[in-house]
Motif scaffolding. Structure first.
Motif, PDB file in Angstrom:
ATOM      1  N   ILE A  70       0.860  -1.187   0.000  1.00 27.60           N
ATOM      2  CA  ILE A  70       0.000   0.000   0.000  1.00 27.60           C
ATOM      3  C   ILE A  70       0.895   1.235   0.000  1.00 27.60           C
ATOM      4  CG2 ILE A  70      -1.655   1.340   1.376  1.00 27.60           C
ATOM      5  CD1 ILE A  70      -2.758  -1.303   2.419  1.00 27.60           C
ATOM      6  N   ALA A  71       0.443   2.287  -0.687  1.00 26.29           N
ATOM      7  CA  ALA A  71       1.100   3.588  -0.657  1.00 26.29           C
ATOM      8  C   ALA A  71       0.028   4.648  -0.442  1.00 26.29           C
ATOM      9  CB  ALA A  71       1.858   3.843  -1.957  1.00 26.29           C
ATOM     10  N   ILE A  72       0.375   5.721   0.240  1.00 25.02           N
ATOM     11  CA  ILE A  72      -0.615   6.732   0.626  1.00 25.02           C
ATOM     12  C   ILE A  72      -0.162   8.112   0.156  1.00 25.02           C
ATOM     13  CG2 ILE A  72      -1.789   7.887   2.550  1.00 25.02           C
ATOM     14  CD1 ILE A  72      -1.218   5.294   4.190  1.00 25.02           C
ATOM     15  N   ALA A  73      -1.023   8.781  -0.628  1.00 24.69           N
ATOM     16  CA  ALA A  73      -0.890  10.209  -0.921  1.00 24.69           C
ATOM     17  C   ALA A  73      -2.105  10.901  -0.307  1.00 24.69           C
ATOM     18  CB  ALA A  73      -0.826  10.458  -2.420  1.00 24.69           C
ATOM     19  N   ASN A  74      -1.941  12.109   0.153  1.00 25.52           N
ATOM     20  CA  ASN A  74      -3.023  12.717   0.946  1.00 25.52           C
ATOM     21  C   ASN A  74      -3.086  14.226   0.796  1.00 25.52           C
ATOM     22  OD1 ASN A  74      -0.468  12.208   2.739  1.00 25.52           O
ATOM     23  ND2 ASN A  74      -1.463  13.990   3.651  1.00 25.52           N
ATOM     24  N   GLN A  75      -4.323  14.747   1.010  1.00 29.70           N
ATOM     25  CA  GLN A  75      -4.475  16.188   1.151  1.00 29.70           C
ATOM     26  C   GLN A  75      -3.584  16.648   2.293  1.00 29.70           C
ATOM     27  OE1 GLN A  75      -8.020  17.766   3.165  1.00 29.70           O
ATOM     28  NE2 GLN A  75      -8.910  15.700   3.165  1.00 29.70           N
ATOM     29  N   ARG A  76      -2.965  17.791   2.107  1.00 26.44           N
ATOM     30  CA  ARG A  76      -1.984  18.247   3.092  1.00 26.44           C
ATOM     31  C   ARG A  76      -2.556  19.349   3.977  1.00 26.44           C
ATOM     32  NH1 ARG A  76       2.570  20.564  -0.174  1.00 26.44           N
ATOM     33  NH2 ARG A  76       0.768  21.665  -0.994  1.00 26.44           N
ATOM     34  N   GLU A  77      -1.853  19.597   5.072  1.00 28.73           N
ATOM     35  CA  GLU A  77      -2.153  20.678   6.016  1.00 28.73           C
ATOM     36  C   GLU A  77      -3.484  20.519   6.738  1.00 28.73           C
ATOM     37  OE1 GLU A  77       0.590  22.414   2.901  1.00 28.73           O
ATOM     38  OE2 GLU A  77      -1.583  22.280   2.648  1.00 28.73           O
ATOM     39  N   THR A  78      -4.248  19.494   6.427  1.00 28.74           N
ATOM     40  CA  THR A  78      -5.443  19.182   7.199  1.00 28.74           C
ATOM     41  C   THR A  78      -5.013  18.455   8.465  1.00 28.74           C
ATOM     42  OG1 THR A  78      -6.877  19.092   5.270  1.00 28.74           O
ATOM     43  CG2 THR A  78      -7.567  17.801   7.191  1.00 28.74           C
ATOM     44  N   LEU A  79      -5.549  18.867   9.604  1.00 24.15           N
ATOM     45  CA  LEU A  79      -5.112  18.335  10.896  1.00 24.15           C
ATOM     46  C   LEU A  79      -6.193  17.456  11.506  1.00 24.15           C
ATOM     47  CD1 LEU A  79      -2.846  18.461  13.098  1.00 24.15           C
ATOM     48  CD2 LEU A  79      -4.220  20.256  14.179  1.00 24.15           C
ATOM     49  N   VAL A  80      -5.826  16.216  11.827  1.00 24.52           N
ATOM     50  CA  VAL A  80      -6.732  15.289  12.512  1.00 24.52           C
ATOM     51  C   VAL A  80      -6.224  15.111  13.937  1.00 24.52           C
ATOM     52  CG1 VAL A  80      -7.803  13.012  12.475  1.00 24.52           C
ATOM     53  CG2 VAL A  80      -7.159  14.116  10.321  1.00 24.52           C
ATOM     54  N   ILE A  81      -7.139  15.157  14.898  1.00 29.71           N
ATOM     55  CA  ILE A  81      -6.775  15.044  16.314  1.00 29.71           C
ATOM     56  C   ILE A  81      -7.640  13.950  16.926  1.00 29.71           C
ATOM     57  CG2 ILE A  81      -6.400  16.293  18.475  1.00 29.71           C
ATOM     58  CD1 ILE A  81      -7.273  18.280  15.402  1.00 29.71           C
ATOM     59  N   TRP A  82      -6.994  12.962  17.571  1.00 32.07           N
ATOM     60  CA  TRP A  82      -7.755  11.848  18.111  1.00 32.07           C
ATOM     61  C   TRP A  82      -7.175  11.344  19.425  1.00 32.07           C
ATOM     62  CZ3 TRP A  82      -4.335  11.514  14.080  1.00 32.07           C
ATOM     63  CH2 TRP A  82      -3.368  10.494  14.095  1.00 32.07           C
ATOM     64  N   ASP A  83      -7.981  10.507  20.077  1.00 34.92           N
ATOM     65  CA  ASP A  83      -7.622   9.883  21.347  1.00 34.92           C
ATOM     66  C   ASP A  83      -7.000   8.520  21.044  1.00 34.92           C
ATOM     67  OD1 ASP A  83      -7.524   8.576  23.794  1.00 34.92           O
ATOM     68  OD2 ASP A  83      -9.552   9.130  24.404  1.00 34.92           O
ATOM     69  N   ALA A  84      -5.756   8.326  21.463  1.00 32.45           N
ATOM     70  CA  ALA A  84      -5.057   7.072  21.158  1.00 32.45           C
ATOM     71  C   ALA A  84      -5.741   5.869  21.790  1.00 32.45           C
ATOM     72  CB  ALA A  84      -3.616   7.155  21.635  1.00 32.45           C
ATOM     73  N   ALA A  85      -6.414   6.080  22.905  1.00 31.45           N
ATOM     74  CA  ALA A  85      -7.036   4.951  23.598  1.00 31.45           C
ATOM     75  C   ALA A  85      -8.263   4.430  22.869  1.00 31.45           C
ATOM     76  CB  ALA A  85      -7.406   5.361  25.021  1.00 31.45           C
ATOM     77  N   THR A  86      -8.966   5.315  22.165  1.00 28.69           N
ATOM     78  CA  THR A  86     -10.207   4.922  21.500  1.00 28.69           C
ATOM     79  C   THR A  86     -10.129   5.008  19.980  1.00 28.69           C
ATOM     80  OG1 THR A  86     -11.083   7.189  21.540  1.00 28.69           O
ATOM     81  CG2 THR A  86     -11.511   5.798  23.475  1.00 28.69           C
ATOM     82  N   SER A  87      -9.090   5.654  19.469  1.00 27.71           N
ATOM     83  CA  SER A  87      -8.948   5.960  18.036  1.00 27.71           C
ATOM     84  C   SER A  87     -10.104   6.804  17.517  1.00 27.71           C
ATOM     85  CB  SER A  87      -8.816   4.679  17.203  1.00 27.71           C
ATOM     86  OG  SER A  87      -7.616   4.000  17.495  1.00 27.71           O
ATOM     87  N   ALA A  88     -10.746   7.546  18.401  1.00 28.59           N
ATOM     88  CA  ALA A  88     -11.867   8.408  18.021  1.00 28.59           C
ATOM     89  C   ALA A  88     -11.398   9.857  17.900  1.00 28.59           C
ATOM     90  CB  ALA A  88     -12.983   8.318  19.048  1.00 28.59           C
ATOM     91  N   PRO A  89     -11.752  10.540  16.825  1.00 29.10           N
ATOM     92  CA  PRO A  89     -11.421  11.964  16.715  1.00 29.10           C
ATOM     93  C   PRO A  89     -12.100  12.752  17.830  1.00 29.10           C
ATOM     94  CG  PRO A  89     -12.132  11.073  14.601  1.00 29.10           C
ATOM     95  CD  PRO A  89     -12.454  10.031  15.629  1.00 29.10           C
TER      96      PRO A  89
END
Length: 478
Positions: A70-89
């Motif tokens: 798999i390889a990943i290209a992505n929209q840039r500068e968009t920020l995702v913030i989540w909880d590591a314990a739940t993987s929920a944004p």
């Protein structure tokens, strides 16, 4: 070798299955929406982003089996913030277009911090970049600081979010190209900077590990998607960087322009370079050969301007707008500056708003349609000329990609304005091909890249066009 390339963009997520001959064996796409809850705000659901990735992987894999990588290209500068314990944004993801931190950025500039930030990152302080967005989240989203203190907060660009979910939370990393767009990454040291984070009011403790673009970032986890456990993720790149790589650009000279919702122009430089003309210094990619550097100009509203004008005029889409534009020889003196979310490079004016100038009793809807196309091309010309001033010599031409690069009328207008050839390829998924090629190159496999299929040679341009555009810009910014 078959690579499943994920191209996660602003308006849709695509999956392309590619082999080493460069043949695209399968494609899938899933649409995304952007919310504009307040003036200047733009955000997306991180959950929807991940669901779209799962959907396109499923469509390709169910028909063509398990890929080798798999390889990943992505929209840039968009920020995702989540909880590591739940993987929920913990909140919607402020996308690259979001200007909610414009005042905070203006205060930092007024306090004299811009030179320090440019020296470390190559980027002038601007709400486009995630640094100020992360500071905003820490200040305004309930529970964010508590999660940070508990070491549960995760903040990353879209590549890090997709990687986290693909690996079931086992990998938290980004590549150097995406990291270089956060405004928290020292491009000389190739590491996130605690000093920069403190300046913005952010924190490096919640950021991913930065790695070269051709790293083995992790392996798929069972149950994350329809794929089995163990499929390696072998490359990640910001979409604009992946497009440059996909065009086969490996040395300074050509300029890549992506005509999407916004536009990104990028050209390689011999080394790390700061701009004196409103552009950004950035990392193009890091691979086994080292780090490639580039200059970039980001336009906030580009091809989206055509969709906006089509809606304003009551025509169905950008194709219908182009047909209308062709009914007149020129814009009749009308200029449309599509500063619908401020102006990006090389002007960087968050206060600018969209402006139409030059209308008379003789103005027809077709003139407005023509002005919309011209406004897209004029913005590209502004950045192209700024690049030439920065590098100190003429650039050889433009390699165009993105949906609007298929508009032959627009591409000819662009060549005429630049006085340089504009080349396009038949494939829209040039970024996906680029990141797939990066993944294969990391394994010692040379993937064939597409050759340009059309070349638009510059013809006679209206000698007053650039001056008329400059006058319209002055009115817009006033």
């Amino acid at each position: 070798m078959r690579v499943l390339a994920i191209d996660q963009g602003t308006t849709n997520t695509k999956a392309v299955l590619v082999d080493e001959s460069g043949a695209m064996l399968a494609r899938a796409s899933a649409a995304l929406t952007t919310a504009y809850p307040q003036p200047g705000w733009a955000e997306q659901s991180a959950g929807d982003i991940w669901a779209s990735v799962q959907a396109v992987i499923a469509r390709v894999a169910e028909a063509h089996g398990v890929p080798d990588a798999i390889a990943i290209a992505n929209q840039r500068e968009t920020l995702v913030i989540w909880d590591a314990a739940t993987s929920a944004p913990i909140c919607p993801a402020p996308i690259w277009q979001c200007r909610r931190t414009a005042e905070a950025c203006a205060r930092l500039i007024a306090a004299g911090h811009d030179a320090q930030v440019v020296e470390a990152t190559g980027l002038g302080i601007n709400p486009l970049f995630p640094a100020s967005k992360l500071a905003w989240v820490l200040e305004h989203v309930a529970g964010a600081r508590e999660l940070l203190a508990a070491r549960r907060l995760r903040a990353g660009t879209v590549d890090a979010w997709v990687l986290w979910n693909l690996t079931g939370g086992r990998a938290f990393a980004t590549d150097h190209s995406n990291a270089s767009r956060t405004q928290l990454f020292d491009t000389r040291a190739l590491s996130f900077s605690a000093d920069l984070a403190e300046l913005f009011g952010a924190d490096v403790r919640c950021l991913p590990e930065p790695r070269p673009s051709d790293s083995r970032f992790g392996e798929t986890a069972a149950g994350a998607t329809v794929l089995p456990a163990g499929v390696p993720i072998l490359a990640m790149m910001g979409d604009s960087h992946a497009a440059l790589y996909g065009h086969g650009v490996r040395a300074p000279g050509p300029v890549k322009a992506t005509y999407g919702t916004g536009s990104s122009l990028m050209t390689l430089t011999p080394g790390r370079r700061a701009s004196s003309n409103g552009l950004s210094g950035t990392i193009a990619w890091t691979d086994r050969k080292g780090t490639a550097h580039a200059l970039e100009g980001n336009i906030t509203v580009s091809a989206q301007a055509a969709a906006f004008m089509a809606r304003l005029l009551g025509v169905t889409d950008a194709a219908a707008l182009t047909e209308l534009a062709l009914t007149v020889p020129d814009s009749g003196g009308v200029s449309f500056v599509p500063a619908l979310a401020g102006l990006g490079a090389p002007h960087w004016d968050d206060a600018a708003t969209g402006t139409i100038t030059g209308m008379t009793h003789g103005t027809l809807p077709a003139h407005l349609a023509r002005a919309a196309l011209d406004g897209i091309a004029q913005q590209i010309a502004d950045v192209f000329e700024a690049m030439e001033r920065d590098v100190g010599h003429p650039l050889t031409g433009l390699r165009a990609d993105g949906g609007a690069s298929g508009n032959a009328v627009l591409m000819q207008m662009q060549a005429d304005l630049l006085g340089r050839p504009v080349e396009t390829a038949d494939v829209e998924e040039i970024g996906a091909l680029g990141v797939a090629a990066m993944a294969m190159a990391g394994q010692g496999v040379a993937m064939r890249l597409p050759e340009p299929s059309r070349a638009f040679r510059p013809g006679a341009a209206d000698p007053a066009a650039r001056a008329r555009w400059a006058a319209a810009l002055r009115r817009t910014r006033a």
